[in-house]
Design a protein around this motif. Structure first.
Motif, PDB file in Angstrom:
ATOM      1  N   PHE A 160       0.882   8.996 -11.479  1.00  0.00           N
ATOM      2  CA  PHE A 160      -0.111   9.322 -10.459  1.00  0.00           C
ATOM      3  C   PHE A 160       0.076   8.454  -9.220  1.00  0.00           C
ATOM      4  N   THR A 161      -0.327   8.990  -8.077  1.00  0.00           N
ATOM      5  CA  THR A 161      -0.355   8.189  -6.857  1.00  0.00           C
ATOM      6  C   THR A 161      -1.757   8.243  -6.278  1.00  0.00           C
ATOM      7  N   PRO A 162      -2.227   7.124  -5.794  1.00  0.00           N
ATOM      8  CA  PRO A 162      -1.570   5.828  -5.888  1.00  0.00           C
ATOM      9  C   PRO A 162      -1.761   5.213  -7.264  1.00  0.00           C
ATOM     10  N   THR A 163      -0.779   4.417  -7.654  1.00  0.00           N
ATOM     11  CA  THR A 163      -0.898   3.548  -8.818  1.00  0.00           C
ATOM     12  C   THR A 163      -0.627   2.139  -8.322  1.00  0.00           C
ATOM     13  N   PHE A 164      -1.480   1.212  -8.693  1.00  0.00           N
ATOM     14  CA  PHE A 164      -1.365  -0.179  -8.271  1.00  0.00           C
ATOM     15  C   PHE A 164      -0.942  -0.988  -9.494  1.00  0.00           C
ATOM     16  N   VAL A 165       0.223  -1.631  -9.406  1.00  0.00           N
ATOM     17  CA  VAL A 165       0.798  -2.337 -10.543  1.00  0.00           C
ATOM     18  C   VAL A 165       0.878  -3.821 -10.205  1.00  0.00           C
ATOM     19  N   LEU A 166       0.215  -4.641 -10.996  1.00  0.00           N
ATOM     20  CA  LEU A 166       0.300  -6.086 -10.834  1.00  0.00           C
ATOM     21  C   LEU A 166       1.562  -6.558 -11.538  1.00  0.00           C
ATOM     22  N   VAL A 167       2.417  -7.267 -10.795  1.00  0.00           N
ATOM     23  CA  VAL A 167       3.734  -7.661 -11.286  1.00  0.00           C
ATOM     24  C   VAL A 167       3.924  -9.164 -11.096  1.00  0.00           C
ATOM     25  N   GLU A 168       4.508  -9.794 -12.099  1.00  0.00           N
ATOM     26  CA  GLU A 168       4.929 -11.192 -11.995  1.00  0.00           C
ATOM     27  C   GLU A 168       6.321 -11.314 -12.592  1.00  0.00           C
ATOM     28  N   ASP A 169       7.225 -11.927 -11.847  1.00  0.00           N
ATOM     29  CA  ASP A 169       8.608 -12.122 -12.295  1.00  0.00           C
ATOM     30  C   ASP A 169       9.232 -10.832 -12.818  1.00  0.00           C
ATOM     31  N   GLY A 170       8.955  -9.720 -12.138  1.00  0.00           N
ATOM     32  CA  GLY A 170       9.546  -8.439 -12.501  1.00  0.00           C
ATOM     33  C   GLY A 170       8.920  -7.743 -13.696  1.00  0.00           C
ATOM     34  N   GLN A 171       7.835  -8.308 -14.241  1.00  0.00           N
ATOM     35  CA  GLN A 171       7.168  -7.727 -15.408  1.00  0.00           C
ATOM     36  C   GLN A 171       5.791  -7.206 -15.021  1.00  0.00           C
ATOM     37  N   GLU A 172       5.477  -6.015 -15.474  1.00  0.00           N
ATOM     38  CA  GLU A 172       4.148  -5.466 -15.243  1.00  0.00           C
ATOM     39  C   GLU A 172       3.118  -6.224 -16.069  1.00  0.00           C
ATOM     40  N   LEU A 173       2.030  -6.639 -15.396  1.00  0.00           N
ATOM     41  CA  LEU A 173       0.922  -7.301 -16.080  1.00  0.00           C
ATOM     42  C   LEU A 173      -0.229  -6.339 -16.348  1.00  0.00           C
ATOM     43  N   LEU A 195       6.180 -19.188  -3.486  1.00  0.00           N
ATOM     44  CA  LEU A 195       4.869 -19.811  -3.395  1.00  0.00           C
ATOM     45  C   LEU A 195       3.817 -19.001  -4.140  1.00  0.00           C
ATOM     46  N   LEU A 196       4.023 -17.704  -4.239  1.00  0.00           N
ATOM     47  CA  LEU A 196       3.091 -16.831  -4.945  1.00  0.00           C
ATOM     48  C   LEU A 196       3.790 -16.254  -6.155  1.00  0.00           C
ATOM     49  N   ALA A 197       3.083 -16.190  -7.256  1.00  0.00           N
ATOM     50  CA  ALA A 197       3.708 -15.725  -8.485  1.00  0.00           C
ATOM     51  C   ALA A 197       3.626 -14.212  -8.652  1.00  0.00           C
ATOM     52  N   ALA A 198       2.549 -13.595  -8.204  1.00  0.00           N
ATOM     53  CA  ALA A 198       2.332 -12.178  -8.471  1.00  0.00           C
ATOM     54  C   ALA A 198       2.337 -11.366  -7.181  1.00  0.00           C
ATOM     55  N   GLU A 199       2.559 -10.078  -7.349  1.00  0.00           N
ATOM     56  CA  GLU A 199       2.423  -9.137  -6.238  1.00  0.00           C
ATOM     57  C   GLU A 199       1.807  -7.861  -6.783  1.00  0.00           C
ATOM     58  N   LEU A 200       1.195  -7.107  -5.892  1.00  0.00           N
ATOM     59  CA  LEU A 200       0.601  -5.825  -6.253  1.00  0.00           C
ATOM     60  C   LEU A 200       1.460  -4.730  -5.656  1.00  0.00           C
ATOM     61  N   LEU A 201       2.102  -3.953  -6.524  1.00  0.00           N
ATOM     62  CA  LEU A 201       2.890  -2.810  -6.064  1.00  0.00           C
ATOM     63  C   LEU A 201       1.960  -1.630  -5.879  1.00  0.00           C
ATOM     64  N   MET A 202       2.052  -0.989  -4.738  1.00  0.00           N
ATOM     65  CA  MET A 202       1.342   0.270  -4.522  1.00  0.00           C
ATOM     66  C   MET A 202       2.386   1.370  -4.617  1.00  0.00           C
ATOM     67  N   VAL A 203       2.305   2.135  -5.689  1.00  0.00           N
ATOM     68  CA  VAL A 203       3.215   3.262  -5.886  1.00  0.00           C
ATOM     69  C   VAL A 203       2.552   4.454  -5.215  1.00  0.00           C
ATOM     70  N   GLU A 204       3.218   4.980  -4.195  1.00  0.00           N
ATOM     71  CA  GLU A 204       2.635   6.063  -3.408  1.00  0.00           C
ATOM     72  C   GLU A 204       3.618   7.210  -3.245  1.00  0.00           C
ATOM     73  N   ARG A 205       3.125   8.282  -2.650  1.00  0.00           N
ATOM     74  CA  ARG A 205       3.934   9.474  -2.406  1.00  0.00           C
ATOM     75  C   ARG A 205       3.563   9.994  -1.019  1.00  0.00           C
ATOM     76  N   HIS A 206       4.574  10.379  -0.256  1.00  0.00           N
ATOM     77  CA  HIS A 206       4.308  10.964   1.061  1.00  0.00           C
ATOM     78  C   HIS A 206       3.398  12.179   0.907  1.00  0.00           C
ATOM     79  N   GLY A 207       2.360  12.252   1.732  1.00  0.00           N
ATOM     80  CA  GLY A 207       1.435  13.374   1.692  1.00  0.00           C
ATOM     81  C   GLY A 207       0.328  13.243   0.669  1.00  0.00           C
ATOM     82  N   CYS A 208       0.262  12.133  -0.035  1.00  0.00           N
ATOM     83  CA  CYS A 208      -0.785  11.923  -1.051  1.00  0.00           C
ATOM     84  C   CYS A 208      -2.121  11.660  -0.351  1.00  0.00           C
ATOM     85  N   HIS A 209      -3.082  12.534  -0.586  1.00  0.00           N
ATOM     86  CA  HIS A 209      -4.406  12.407   0.039  1.00  0.00           C
ATOM     87  C   HIS A 209      -5.085  11.097  -0.336  1.00  0.00           C
ATOM     88  N   TRP A 210      -5.011  10.719  -1.618  1.00  0.00           N
ATOM     89  CA  TRP A 210      -5.687   9.505  -2.085  1.00  0.00           C
ATOM     90  C   TRP A 210      -5.014   8.258  -1.553  1.00  0.00           C
TER      91      TRP A 210
END
Length: 122
Positions: free
Chosen positions: A79-92, A21-36
Motif C-alpha cells: 500500500f501507499t503510503p507505507t511508512f517504514v522505520l529503519v535502522e541499519d538497513g533493518q525494518e523495525l 549521528l542518527l540511527a533511524a530513518e523513516l522511509l515513505m514508500v509512495e507511488r506517483h498519483g497516490c491520493h493519500w
C-alpha cells in the motif's frame, strides 16, 4: 585555499569517524498519483522535518516500484503510503496507509517510542 582543504579534511575525519549521528530513518514508500500520498504531503510533509519526530527519524522517500536494495523489509510494501522505520538497513516497524494527521502522529509516536534507542532525539 590550503586552509580550506585542511578544514574540509578535519571535518571529514571528525564526522566520518564518528559514524552516523542518527540511527533511524523513516522511509515513505509512495507511488506517483497516490491520493493519500498527496494528502500526506499537504498535511504533514512541510512540518515533518521541523518536528521532534522528524529529528528522531528523518524522512527518506522511495517509490514503491523502486525499493532500495539496502533495506531488509519484513515484507514487501503493498500500500501507499507505507511508512517504514529503519535502522541499519533493518525494518523495525511500519505504518500502512494514511488516515489523517491526528492518526498519523499518534501511530508514529507509538512506533518511535517502541524503539527508543534507535530514535533518540539529538
Amino acid at each position: 585555499m590550503r586552509m580550506l582543504a585542511t578544514f574540509l579534511v578535519s571535518l571529514f575525519l571528525t564526522f566520518g569517524l564518528m559514524g552516523p549521528l542518527l540511527a533511524a530513518e523513516l522511509l515513505m514508500v509512495e507511488r506517483h498519483g497516490c491520493h493519500w500520498c498527496e494528502r500526506w504531503n499537504a498535511e504533514i510533509g512541510p512540518a515533518y522535518p521541523k518536528t521532534i519526530e522528524g529529528t528522531r527519524a528523518p524522512l527518506r522517500r522511495v517509490q514503491i516500484n523502486a525499493l532500495p536494495e539496502d533495506i531488509a523489509f519484513s515484507s514487501r510494501p503493498i500500500f501507499t503510503p507505507t511508512f517504514v522505520l529503519v535502522e541499519d538497513g533493518q525494518e523495525l516497524g511500519r505504518i500502512e496507509g494514511y488516515a489523517g494527521d491526528e492518526f498519523f502522529w499518534f501511530l508514529l509516536t507509538q512506533l518511535l517510542d517502541a524503539h527508543p534507542d534507535a530514535t533518540k532525539a539529538p
